[in-house]
Design an enzyme around this catalytic site. Sequence first.
Site, PDB file in Angstrom:
ATOM      1  CD  GLU A  96      -1.863 -11.316  -4.839  1.00  0.00           C
ATOM      2  OE1 GLU A  96      -1.502 -10.373  -5.583  1.00  0.00           O
ATOM      3  OE2 GLU A  96      -2.978 -11.379  -4.300  1.00  0.00           O
ATOM      4  CD  GLU A 127       4.044   3.687  12.215  1.00  0.00           C
ATOM      5  OE1 GLU A 127       4.105   4.930  12.168  1.00  0.00           O
ATOM      6  OE2 GLU A 127       3.126   3.021  11.704  1.00  0.00           O
TER       7      GLU A 127
END
Length: 319
Positions: A96, A127
């Site tokens: 963004e 992960e």
Amino acid sequence: MIAEAGFERHAQSAPRPVSPTEERNPRTRDIDVVSTAEMVRMITDEDAAVIAAVRAAHPRIVEAIDLAVDGIRAGGRVHYVGSGTSGRMGLLDAAELLPTYGVGEEMFVPHLAGGLNAFKRAAEGAEDDIAAGGALVADVGPADIVFGIAASGGTPYVGGALDVGRARGARTVLLASNPFAALAPKADVPILVNTGPEAITGSTRMKAGTAQKMVLNTFSTAVMVRLGKTYSNLMVEVLATNAKLRQRLVRLLTQATNLGPDVCENALAATDGDLRAALVMLVAGVDRSAATRALAVEPGRIGGPSVRDALATLGIEPA
């Protein structure tokens, strides 16, 4: 518990406390049998506590912002590293910044365990890959910031990145929702936002995710402001890639100058859509050439002067 007698004496061997995000929430035990209205109240009551938890972490957030501003000005970049919801929050925040402030991977680089495909399809096993996390930041240097995001504060993938970052001289930040985060010692700035147990036990896309969004929004926005990407509270480096955003440029100019839309549209046309140059022209009453010179990047400087810097060069004190 930390307060129990003898804790300090046995701290080396005592098991690390369970992350609050994994504890069972006593306030929502009946969530599956209450009415929908009561369920919504339970969830939003839990969410309401996030604001206070983030506010308590303000000093550390400030430290991280100052670290990042100094690093970027020295030519470094911020590397967001996370898995699952945490990694997606980092990816979203970085993505963004481009349309909002004209900033891309030259300043903010997001890394998500499992790659971009994991944004829409969970890759939970990724992960645990310490080496993969470290490999992401193998080329960082002293001006860079490795910013780990992990709700539990113990994700191996994030730990690998923090370890390599520190070894290469980069500064490190950890954002977690666990005051006992195992990775905290690896961070120069540990931002530990204690959001407590989730409404649904262990579902860290809820309060922990909300806290991450709040902290990352605050962090990146403040970094952009410090780097001169705004004028007052107005965005001045918006990428106008559609009609709505082109209209926003005109509106931003009218808000900054109190001049009419026609005048602002003409200024934008005269600068080929360069909002900063148009703003300096209108506020200082100069032509495009003078505005462009005032906004010119100095040799060796990261980024150009802010609009306020340019106006000061022209001897203008904005109202």
